[in-house]
Design a protein around this motif. Structure first.
Motif, PDB file in Angstrom:
ATOM      1  N   GLU A   2       0.826  -1.204   0.000  1.00 21.58           N
ATOM      2  CA  GLU A   2       0.000   0.000   0.000  1.00 21.58           C
ATOM      3  C   GLU A   2       0.861   1.255   0.000  1.00 21.58           C
ATOM      4  OE1 GLU A   2      -2.536   1.848  -0.734  1.00 21.58           O
ATOM      5  OE2 GLU A   2      -4.020   0.964   0.637  1.00 21.58           O
ATOM      6  N   VAL A   4       0.163   5.512   0.333  1.00 20.96           N
ATOM      7  CA  VAL A   4      -0.840   6.543   0.605  1.00 20.96           C
ATOM      8  C   VAL A   4      -0.219   7.915   0.385  1.00 20.96           C
ATOM      9  CG1 VAL A   4      -2.422   7.512   2.309  1.00 20.96           C
ATOM     10  CG2 VAL A   4      -1.965   5.054   2.306  1.00 20.96           C
ATOM     11  N   TYR A  25      -4.954   6.239  -2.244  1.00 19.01           N
ATOM     12  CA  TYR A  25      -4.298   5.000  -1.854  1.00 19.01           C
ATOM     13  C   TYR A  25      -4.167   4.096  -3.066  1.00 19.01           C
ATOM     14  CZ  TYR A  25      -9.130   3.189  -1.624  1.00 19.01           C
ATOM     15  OH  TYR A  25     -10.438   2.836  -1.918  1.00 19.01           O
ATOM     16  N   SER A  30      -7.791  -2.331   0.314  1.00 20.60           N
ATOM     17  CA  SER A  30      -7.861  -1.643   1.604  1.00 20.60           C
ATOM     18  C   SER A  30      -9.308  -1.340   1.935  1.00 20.60           C
ATOM     19  CB  SER A  30      -7.050  -0.338   1.569  1.00 20.60           C
ATOM     20  OG  SER A  30      -5.666  -0.621   1.531  1.00 20.60           O
ATOM     21  N   ALA A  92      -4.532   4.144   5.537  1.00 27.29           N
ATOM     22  CA  ALA A  92      -5.305   3.096   4.885  1.00 27.29           C
ATOM     23  C   ALA A  92      -4.908   1.764   5.482  1.00 27.29           C
ATOM     24  CB  ALA A  92      -5.057   3.102   3.377  1.00 27.29           C
TER      25      ALA A  92
END
Lengths: 112, 116
Positions: A2, A4, A25, A30, A92
């Motif tokens: 991930e 962000v 994101y 997520s 996230a």
């Protein structure tokens, strides 16, 4: 994993105006998106969160919107007050790794 | 809400020594805890994910032999900074996830580490 992103990095508004902070994101899996307020040297304080099955959530002067298709979510603060001045982080969580990943932060300054 | 306690809040140590930071979930069982490091004016960077009864999962670039993580029980995780150097000086903060599938995450108070 991930990633962000958060904008803007700094935001200055006049007392009573609205403030908007935006995050994007990368991991479409997520499913939980909290927002934190952090004062210098202290732990992040959860101010509002939203889950992926909801598009908008409001709590008094604070609201969060989520666009799953575009993979972005935003924090809206209305009628800002000097005590709202702090650093705000989006995050996230979920996806394949179940980690809470933070955005880069926004320094909000509310001018009296 | 749930409480996560972190200790010590501030510690100063000499270069080359080791420091242990504790993170406890006081009123819930935390199968997963996360350790973050935050340098001044920067975001919280995830260092590792700590799972009870198993080895921690470290993020890329984090030295597992330098930052030892132990999650021996459902309420306690520890981070040991070994052979600390001045560049390790930072704000370390833990968080705990409530429940095996819950998404609510609670943060400890954080620990300021200064290596002199």
């Amino acid at each position: 994993g991930e990633n962000v992103e958060q904008h803007p990095s700094t935001l200055s508004v006049q007392e009573g105006d609205s403030a908007v902070i935006k995050c994007t994101y990368s991991d479409s899996a997520s499913n939980y998106f909290p927002w934190y307020k952090q004062e210098l040297g202290k732990r992040p304080q959860l101010i509002i969160d939203i889950r992926s099955n909801v598009g908008e959530k409001k709590d008094q002067r604070i609201a969060v919107t989520l666009n799953k298709t575009a993979k972005h979510f935003s924090l809206h603060i209305t009628e800002t007050q000097p005590e709202d001045s702090a650093v705000y982080f989006c995050a996230a969580y979920g996806g394949a790794t179940n980690k809470l990943i933070f955005g880069t932060g926004t320094l909000l300054a509310v001018q009296p | 809400g749930a409480v996560v306690s972190q200790h010590p809040s501030r510690v100063i140590c000499k270069s080359g020594t080791s420091v242990k930071i504790e993170c406890r979930s006081l009123d819930f069982q935390a199968t997963t805890m996360f350790w973050y490091r935050q340098f001044p004016k920067q975001s919280l960077m995830l260092m590792a994910t700590s799972n009870e009864g198993s080895k921690a999962t470290y993020e890329q670039g984090v030295e597992k032999d330098k930052f030892l993580i132990n999650h021996a029980s459902l309420t306690l995780s520890t981070l040991t900074v070994t052979s600390a150097h001045p560049e390790d000086s930072s704000f370390y903060i833990c968080s705990a996830r409530q429940g095996a599938s819950g998404n609510t995450i609670y943060f400890g108070e954080g620990s300021w580490l200064t290596v002199v």
